[in-house]
Design an enzyme around this catalytic site. Sequence first.
Site, short mmCIF file in Angstrom:
data_model
loop_
_atom_site.label_atom_id
_atom_site.label_comp_id
_atom_site.label_asym_id
_atom_site.label_seq_id
_atom_site.Cartn_x
_atom_site.Cartn_y
_atom_site.Cartn_z
N ASP A 1 85.27 6.41 128.38
CA ASP A 1 84.64 5.05 128.34
C ASP A 1 83.38 4.50 128.40
O ASP A 1 82.61 5.87 127.66
CB ASP A 1 84.48 4.62 130.53
CG ASP A 1 84.21 3.72 131.09
OD1 ASP A 1 84.68 2.68 130.54
OD2 ASP A 1 83.59 3.66 132.01
N HIS B 1 85.37 -0.62 120.91
CA HIS B 1 86.57 -0.24 120.95
C HIS B 1 87.33 0.45 119.53
O HIS B 1 87.85 1.92 119.64
CB HIS B 1 87.65 -1.15 121.18
CG HIS B 1 87.69 -1.42 123.04
ND1 HIS B 1 87.81 -0.66 123.87
CD2 HIS B 1 87.20 -3.12 123.40
CE1 HIS B 1 87.57 -1.58 125.24
NE2 HIS B 1 88.11 -2.20 124.48
N ARG C 1 80.91 -1.57 126.47
CA ARG C 1 79.37 -1.56 126.60
C ARG C 1 77.74 -1.51 124.95
O ARG C 1 77.28 -1.89 124.73
CB ARG C 1 78.09 -0.38 127.76
CG ARG C 1 78.63 -1.19 129.41
CD ARG C 1 78.34 -0.56 129.94
NE ARG C 1 79.97 0.63 130.75
CZ ARG C 1 80.06 1.76 130.80
NH1 ARG C 1 78.57 2.23 131.10
NH2 ARG C 1 80.90 1.97 131.23
N TRP C 2 78.76 -0.01 124.34
CA TRP C 2 78.34 0.31 123.37
C TRP C 2 78.84 -1.17 122.44
O TRP C 2 77.57 -1.38 121.99
CB TRP C 2 79.28 1.15 123.04
CG TRP C 2 78.66 1.94 120.97
CD1 TRP C 2 77.71 3.22 121.23
CD2 TRP C 2 78.58 2.09 120.42
NE1 TRP C 2 78.06 3.52 119.86
CE2 TRP C 2 78.06 2.45 118.95
CE3 TRP C 2 79.08 0.79 119.62
CZ2 TRP C 2 78.39 2.42 117.78
CZ3 TRP C 2 79.09 0.63 118.10
CH2 TRP C 2 78.97 1.44 117.81
N ASN D 1 93.61 -2.19 133.51
CA ASN D 1 93.31 -3.50 132.16
C ASN D 1 93.81 -3.94 132.51
O ASN D 1 93.59 -5.12 131.53
CB ASN D 1 92.63 -1.63 131.35
CG ASN D 1 91.85 -1.13 131.39
OD1 ASN D 1 92.15 0.32 131.25
ND2 ASN D 1 90.78 -1.20 132.12
C1 IPE Z 1 89.14 4.08 132.73
O1 IPE Z 1 88.04 3.20 132.50
C2 IPE Z 1 90.05 3.35 132.14
C3 IPE Z 1 89.81 3.66 130.50
C4 IPE Z 1 89.76 4.17 130.21
C5 IPE Z 1 91.42 3.91 129.64
P1 IPE Z 1 87.38 1.44 133.07
O2 IPE Z 1 86.42 0.92 132.56
O3 IPE Z 1 88.86 0.53 132.48
O4 IPE Z 1 87.49 2.16 135.01
P2 IPE Z 1 86.69 0.68 135.46
O5 IPE Z 1 87.19 -0.33 136.06
O6 IPE Z 1 85.14 0.47 135.38
O7 IPE Z 1 86.81 1.98 137.26
C1 IPE Z 2 86.74 2.19 128.36
O1 IPE Z 2 85.93 1.64 127.53
C2 IPE Z 2 87.60 2.07 126.93
C3 IPE Z 2 89.14 0.84 127.78
C4 IPE Z 2 89.25 0.46 129.42
C5 IPE Z 2 90.13 0.34 126.77
P1 IPE Z 2 85.32 -0.43 128.55
O2 IPE Z 2 86.30 -0.58 127.53
O3 IPE Z 2 85.98 0.07 129.66
O4 IPE Z 2 83.99 0.05 128.32
P2 IPE Z 2 82.67 -0.65 129.30
O5 IPE Z 2 83.32 0.25 130.33
O6 IPE Z 2 83.31 -1.70 129.71
O7 IPE Z 2 81.55 -0.28 128.57
MG MG Z 3 84.82 0.42 131.10
#
Ligand code: IPE
Ligand code: IPE
Ligand code: MG
Length: 223
Positions: A12, A29, A16-17, A60
């Site tokens: 996760d 990503h 944000r990165w 997602n």
């Molecule tokens: C969890 O991350 C799912 C993956 C890393 C694939 P999310 O960013 O989707 O989780 P929530 O929504 O913050 O709980």
């Molecule tokens: C996790 O990173 C990867 C996926 C869920 C595909 P995020 O996309 O959730 O990144 P943040 O949490 O929004 O920074």
């Molecule tokens: Mg996330």
Amino acid sequence: MNSVKHMAIIMDGNGRWGLKHRKSRNLGHKEGLKTVEMVMRYCIKNQVKFLTLYAFSTENWKRPLKERNYLFNLLEIYIKEKLEKIHKEKIRIKILGEKNFSKRLNKLLDFAEKKTLKNTRMQINLALNYGSKKELVYAFNKIKKKKRISENDINNSLYTKNIPDPEILIRTGNTQRLSNFLLWQAAYTEIFFEKKLWPDFKNEDLNKIMKRFSKIKRNFGKI
Ligand code: IPE
Ligand code: IPE
Ligand code: MG
């Protein structure tokens, strides 16, 4: 000393990165793939036999189409580019989750699974369109005709059939929740919440976690 056969990771913090560095979630990503490579190498080197990566959750799908497409595209390119190498290294790829992406991606994922099926050096489980609740519903439906359901029946009907439960679960990105990941399998897993965003997560962070893990007294209910 505790040894690790199965490491599971909630990767996760990509979005944000990306926003922090270039105002683009998608850039995060892409950058996150480098960390995936690093973790794969780490697991091979340290004889961690199973690596489960949470790449896309059943929730997602609520993200904008543009981001979803970017992610699926990235995955497609990555697999096409790396499959031969992965296969040569005797790594097995398994998808945890229902394949309901584009026909092309579904086919590619099937192909990658079949091609690497007999590889035994290491197994990467890609949790894609994965949700623990969905997995449990899938398992219960498979065994609903039984009069009595045992723990083993459930274990053997999950996507993770024949995969030992993870000893370690890591979540990067400074959030402390499981987000529908391996709820059944993580009953006794040691959980490490890491402040760093996934693209910033480095080899030395993994080393630190492994060191901490090796010193934990795992009770499993005993004293
Ligand atoms: C969890 O991350 C799912 C993956 C890393 C694939 P999310 O960013 O989707 O989780 P929530 O929504 O913050 O709980
Ligand atoms: C996790 O990173 C990867 C996926 C869920 C595909 P995020 O996309 O959730 O990144 P943040 O949490 O929004 O920074
Ligand atoms: Mg996330």
